[in-house]
Write a protein that holds these residues in place. Structure first.
Motif, PDB file in Angstrom:
ATOM      1  N   GLN A  13       0.829  -1.206   0.000  1.00  0.00           N
ATOM      2  CA  GLN A  13       0.000   0.000   0.000  1.00  0.00           C
ATOM      3  C   GLN A  13       0.864   1.257   0.000  1.00  0.00           C
ATOM      4  O   GLN A  13       0.497   2.274  -0.591  1.00  0.00           O
ATOM      5  CB  GLN A  13      -0.944   0.031   1.209  1.00  0.00           C
ATOM      6  N   LEU A  14       2.028   1.206   0.654  1.00  0.00           N
ATOM      7  CA  LEU A  14       2.930   2.350   0.670  1.00  0.00           C
ATOM      8  C   LEU A  14       3.530   2.571  -0.715  1.00  0.00           C
ATOM      9  O   LEU A  14       3.654   3.712  -1.168  1.00  0.00           O
ATOM     10  CB  LEU A  14       4.043   2.149   1.710  1.00  0.00           C
ATOM     11  N   VAL A  15       3.870   1.506  -1.408  1.00  0.00           N
ATOM     12  CA  VAL A  15       4.387   1.623  -2.769  1.00  0.00           C
ATOM     13  C   VAL A  15       3.308   2.232  -3.669  1.00  0.00           C
ATOM     14  O   VAL A  15       3.576   3.144  -4.455  1.00  0.00           O
ATOM     15  CB  VAL A  15       4.860   0.255  -3.314  1.00  0.00           C
ATOM     16  N   ALA A  16       2.084   1.751  -3.557  1.00  0.00           N
ATOM     17  CA  ALA A  16       0.977   2.279  -4.356  1.00  0.00           C
ATOM     18  C   ALA A  16       0.739   3.754  -4.050  1.00  0.00           C
ATOM     19  O   ALA A  16       0.539   4.569  -4.963  1.00  0.00           O
ATOM     20  CB  ALA A  16      -0.293   1.477  -4.099  1.00  0.00           C
ATOM     21  N   LYS A  17       0.781   4.126  -2.790  1.00  0.00           N
ATOM     22  CA  LYS A  17       0.563   5.511  -2.378  1.00  0.00           C
ATOM     23  C   LYS A  17       1.667   6.417  -2.927  1.00  0.00           C
ATOM     24  O   LYS A  17       1.411   7.524  -3.392  1.00  0.00           O
ATOM     25  CB  LYS A  17       0.519   5.585  -0.848  1.00  0.00           C
ATOM     26  N   ALA A  18       2.910   5.936  -2.896  1.00  0.00           N
ATOM     27  CA  ALA A  18       4.027   6.708  -3.435  1.00  0.00           C
ATOM     28  C   ALA A  18       3.872   6.893  -4.944  1.00  0.00           C
ATOM     29  O   ALA A  18       4.103   7.983  -5.470  1.00  0.00           O
ATOM     30  CB  ALA A  18       5.350   6.024  -3.117  1.00  0.00           C
ATOM     31  N   CYS A  19       3.472   5.841  -5.640  1.00  0.00           N
ATOM     32  CA  CYS A  19       3.252   5.942  -7.086  1.00  0.00           C
ATOM     33  C   CYS A  19       2.165   6.957  -7.395  1.00  0.00           C
ATOM     34  O   CYS A  19       2.323   7.815  -8.277  1.00  0.00           O
ATOM     35  CB  CYS A  19       2.876   4.583  -7.669  1.00  0.00           C
ATOM     36  N   ASP A  20       1.063   6.891  -6.678  1.00  0.00           N
ATOM     37  CA  ASP A  20      -0.039   7.828  -6.900  1.00  0.00           C
ATOM     38  C   ASP A  20       0.390   9.258  -6.589  1.00  0.00           C
ATOM     39  O   ASP A  20       0.110  10.183  -7.342  1.00  0.00           O
ATOM     40  CB  ASP A  20      -1.252   7.452  -6.052  1.00  0.00           C
ATOM     41  N   GLY A  21       1.088   9.446  -5.482  1.00  0.00           N
ATOM     42  CA  GLY A  21       1.525  10.792  -5.079  1.00  0.00           C
ATOM     43  C   GLY A  21       2.525  11.401  -6.036  1.00  0.00           C
ATOM     44  O   GLY A  21       2.539  12.610  -6.251  1.00  0.00           O
ATOM     45  N   ALA A  22       3.367  10.569  -6.630  1.00  0.00           N
ATOM     46  CA  ALA A  22       4.373  11.056  -7.576  1.00  0.00           C
ATOM     47  C   ALA A  22       3.895  10.965  -9.017  1.00  0.00           C
ATOM     48  O   ALA A  22       4.655  11.200  -9.949  1.00  0.00           O
ATOM     49  CB  ALA A  22       5.665  10.252  -7.410  1.00  0.00           C
ATOM     50  N   GLU A  23       2.619  10.638  -9.197  1.00  0.00           N
ATOM     51  CA  GLU A  23       1.998  10.512 -10.521  1.00  0.00           C
ATOM     52  C   GLU A  23       2.733   9.511 -11.413  1.00  0.00           C
ATOM     53  O   GLU A  23       2.958   9.736 -12.597  1.00  0.00           O
ATOM     54  CB  GLU A  23       1.890  11.872 -11.198  1.00  0.00           C
ATOM     55  N   ILE A  24       3.125   8.378 -10.832  1.00  0.00           N
ATOM     56  CA  ILE A  24       3.761   7.291 -11.570  1.00  0.00           C
ATOM     57  C   ILE A  24       2.662   6.300 -11.943  1.00  0.00           C
ATOM     58  O   ILE A  24       1.940   5.813 -11.079  1.00  0.00           O
ATOM     59  CB  ILE A  24       4.839   6.591 -10.713  1.00  0.00           C
TER      60      ILE A  24
END
Length: 69
Positions: A13-24
């Motif tokens: 979930q942290l990886v997904a959140k980082a991707c979403d936050g960085a628009e990846i």
């Protein structure tokens, strides 16, 4: 997400959140299962207007950040 998270000792979930936050861009739910069963999946063009090639997204247990070069 699960494999990457496991390699670095963080939750997926942290990886997904980082991707979403960085628009990846990341695959939608069921993407890899569809490929395994020979079904077609839609692909979107990737956009890199926000980051330089050397920028790095750092993910650890406390959250995520972007290191700019």
């Amino acid at each position: 997400m699960t494999d990457i998270a496991g390699q670095f000792g963080v939750r997926s979930q942290l990886v997904a959140k980082a991707c979403d936050g960085a628009e990846i861009a990341r695959p939608r739910a069921g993407h890899w299962q569809k490929i395994e069963h020979g079904k077609s999946v839609s692909q979107s063009a990737l956009n890199n207007d926000r980051f330089a090639a050397g920028d790095v997204v750092v993910i650890d247990a406390s959250g995520w950040s972007i290191l700019r070069t």
